[in-house]
Scaffold this motif. Structure first.
Motif, PDB file in Angstrom:
ATOM      1  N   ILE A 213       3.943   5.782  -4.555  1.00 29.59           N
ATOM      2  CA  ILE A 213       3.607   5.681  -3.137  1.00 29.59           C
ATOM      3  C   ILE A 213       4.760   6.179  -2.273  1.00 29.59           C
ATOM      4  N   ASN A 214       4.421   6.822  -1.175  1.00 31.23           N
ATOM      5  CA  ASN A 214       5.413   7.304  -0.225  1.00 31.23           C
ATOM      6  C   ASN A 214       6.139   6.112   0.404  1.00 31.23           C
ATOM      7  N   GLU A 215       7.482   6.166   0.467  1.00 35.48           N
ATOM      8  CA  GLU A 215       8.236   5.022   0.987  1.00 35.48           C
ATOM      9  C   GLU A 215       7.902   4.743   2.454  1.00 35.48           C
ATOM     10  N   ARG A 216       7.717   5.794   3.228  1.00 36.98           N
ATOM     11  CA  ARG A 216       7.355   5.583   4.639  1.00 36.98           C
ATOM     12  C   ARG A 216       6.032   4.823   4.733  1.00 36.98           C
ATOM     13  N   LEU A 217       5.067   5.217   3.914  1.00 33.75           N
ATOM     14  CA  LEU A 217       3.769   4.543   3.924  1.00 33.75           C
ATOM     15  C   LEU A 217       3.918   3.082   3.495  1.00 33.75           C
ATOM     16  N   ALA A 218       4.739   2.833   2.480  1.00 36.94           N
ATOM     17  CA  ALA A 218       4.951   1.463   2.009  1.00 36.94           C
ATOM     18  C   ALA A 218       5.523   0.591   3.121  1.00 36.94           C
ATOM     19  N   ARG A 219       6.460   1.122   3.876  1.00 32.86           N
ATOM     20  CA  ARG A 219       7.084   0.370   4.963  1.00 32.86           C
ATOM     21  C   ARG A 219       6.091   0.146   6.109  1.00 32.86           C
ATOM     22  N   ASP A 244      -4.044  -3.909  -2.669  1.00 34.58           N
ATOM     23  CA  ASP A 244      -5.336  -3.202  -2.691  1.00 34.58           C
ATOM     24  C   ASP A 244      -5.330  -2.060  -1.678  1.00 34.58           C
ATOM     25  N   TRP A 245      -4.825  -2.349  -0.488  1.00 30.52           N
ATOM     26  CA  TRP A 245      -4.799  -1.347   0.581  1.00 30.52           C
ATOM     27  C   TRP A 245      -3.845  -0.214   0.238  1.00 30.52           C
ATOM     28  N   ALA A 246      -2.680  -0.577  -0.270  1.00 27.09           N
ATOM     29  CA  ALA A 246      -1.692   0.447  -0.637  1.00 27.09           C
ATOM     30  C   ALA A 246      -2.243   1.376  -1.710  1.00 27.09           C
ATOM     31  N   GLN A 247      -2.920   0.802  -2.702  1.00 34.68           N
ATOM     32  CA  GLN A 247      -3.505   1.634  -3.767  1.00 34.68           C
ATOM     33  C   GLN A 247      -4.607   2.534  -3.223  1.00 34.68           C
ATOM     34  N   ALA A 248      -5.405   1.990  -2.285  1.00 35.28           N
ATOM     35  CA  ALA A 248      -6.479   2.790  -1.680  1.00 35.28           C
ATOM     36  C   ALA A 248      -5.903   3.946  -0.875  1.00 35.28           C
ATOM     37  N   LEU A 249      -4.898   3.657  -0.058  1.00 37.31           N
ATOM     38  CA  LEU A 249      -4.292   4.703   0.763  1.00 37.31           C
ATOM     39  C   LEU A 249      -3.591   5.753  -0.100  1.00 37.31           C
ATOM     40  N   SER A 250      -2.964   5.285  -1.174  1.00 35.74           N
ATOM     41  CA  SER A 250      -2.302   6.223  -2.083  1.00 35.74           C
ATOM     42  C   SER A 250      -3.329   7.140  -2.743  1.00 35.74           C
ATOM     43  N   ASP A 255       0.249   9.778   3.638  1.00 43.28           N
ATOM     44  CA  ASP A 255       1.708   9.701   3.696  1.00 43.28           C
ATOM     45  C   ASP A 255       2.181   8.738   4.781  1.00 43.28           C
ATOM     46  N   TYR A 256       1.292   8.428   5.713  1.00 43.19           N
ATOM     47  CA  TYR A 256       1.631   7.527   6.811  1.00 43.19           C
ATOM     48  C   TYR A 256       0.325   6.978   7.389  1.00 43.19           C
ATOM     49  N   LEU A 257       0.443   5.939   8.209  1.00 42.75           N
ATOM     50  CA  LEU A 257      -0.731   5.340   8.836  1.00 42.75           C
ATOM     51  C   LEU A 257      -1.055   6.038  10.155  1.00 42.75           C
ATOM     52  N   ASP A 258      -2.343   6.251  10.377  1.00 42.18           N
ATOM     53  CA  ASP A 258      -2.804   6.617  11.708  1.00 42.18           C
ATOM     54  C   ASP A 258      -3.996   5.725  12.032  1.00 42.18           C
ATOM     55  N   GLU A 259      -4.352   5.665  13.300  1.00 38.74           N
ATOM     56  CA  GLU A 259      -5.342   4.689  13.749  1.00 38.74           C
ATOM     57  C   GLU A 259      -6.695   4.878  13.065  1.00 38.74           C
ATOM     58  N   ASP A 260      -7.138   6.121  12.921  1.00 34.14           N
ATOM     59  CA  ASP A 260      -8.431   6.369  12.287  1.00 34.14           C
ATOM     60  C   ASP A 260      -8.426   5.900  10.833  1.00 34.14           C
TER      61      ASP A 260
END
Length: 294
Positions: A213-219, A244-250, A255-260
């Motif tokens: 997982i991307n470190e920025r995304l993890a933070r 669960d969410w981290a695995q789904a996003l990965s 690479d990062y969160l956005d509102e959508d």
């Protein structure tokens, strides 16, 4: 003593569990004193995982008793294999054995079904770790029965006699506080409360449990979850939901969160429709910054 606790801490970290000093100290005391350890906390913060890691650290068997409403002694301790007994009786109909001999045969070890508590008491080799999971879901009557078994680590089976543990198991009990446990049970246990992890610890957990997982995304995930738990929710998400969410996003190659992206994946984190509506309103009114600001 500090070196021993550090050793336990290192062993747990080596077994892929992100721990802290309080958890390592409690596990060390449970192992050295051979006293049951009662672990309470919010759902999904890793109480059950402590027992699994403890079994890996000790290189021994994990025996799990999942508690639920209506659980009784027969389901937790032992039962007789009635179909096998009936078959044996039919096969013995033509023999010359006495009634007493036939009864002694069917109420013997080969016909005994060992449930988790009896398995833990009679385990061969290294003492197992007995996990009594979600004990607060069981009835008060079962809790009283449990006290009797755990106090002596022995059980009396009328047809066989008293069976005692030669090497008592290590015992971990977990509770999400759905029901207040009795003072009698608490007095017999060491106690550990596991709270939601702080930001830095949650980042470590995500990085450890979601490889690549991307470190920025993890933070950002950890910061979002930290803020989310300050919102009045019906079901506050735990670390299990974070992972669960981290695995789904990965898996979505984020690479990062956005509102959508957050709105589209809220079902990984929140499991109540009113909670989802409330968080969506927060996002609409204040934006993602509301959840990502320290």
């Amino acid at each position: 003593m500090r070196e021993e606790i550090k050793h336990i801490n290192d062993l747990m970290e080596g077994a892929d569990y992100v721990t802290d000093r309080a958890i390592a100290t409690s596990v060390h005391l449970a192992m050295s004193l051979r006293k049951p350890l009662l672990i309470e906390g919010h759902a999904g913060v890793g109480q059950t995982e402590v027992a699994k890691v403890m079994a890996r650290v000790l290189r021994t068997r994990l025996i799990r008793l999942q508690c639920y409403e209506g659980l009784d002694a027969a389901q937790a301790l032992y039962e007789w294999n009635y179909p096998k007994q009936i078959l044996h009786i039919k096969l013995e109909e033509t023999t010359s054995h006495t009634l007493e001999q036939k009864e002694a045969a069917i109420f013997s070890e080969p016909f005994l079904i060992r449930r988790p508590l009896l398995q833990a008491i009679t385990a061969d080799g290294a003492a197992p770790v007995l996990l009594i999971d979600e004990v607060d879901r069981a009835d008060e009557e079962f809790e009283a029965f449990l006290l009797e078994v755990l106090s002596e680590f022995q059980v009396t089976i009328p047809e066989i006699g008293t069976i005692r543990a030669t090497d008592p198991p290590y015992v971990i009990l977990t509770s999400n506080r759905n029901r207040e446990l009795s003072d009698a049970l608490r007095r017999r246990c060491l106690y550990l409360w596991i709270d939601f992890p702080g930001f830095d610890k949650e980042v470590r957990i995500v990085m450890r449990k979601v490889p690549g997982i991307n470190e920025r995304l993890a933070r950002e995930i950890s910061r979002f979850m930290e803020s989310l738990r300050t919102v009045r929710l019906a079901k506050v998400p735990g670390v299990a939901e974070t992972l669960d969410w981290a695995q789904a996003l990965s898996s979505l190659h984020a690479d990062y969160l956005d509102e959508d992206l957050v709105v589209e994946t809220l079902g990984c984190v929140l499991k109540d429709p009113d909670d989802i509506k409330r968080v969506r309103r927060e996002l609409e009114s204040a934006g993602l910054t509301r959840f990502l600001s320290p």
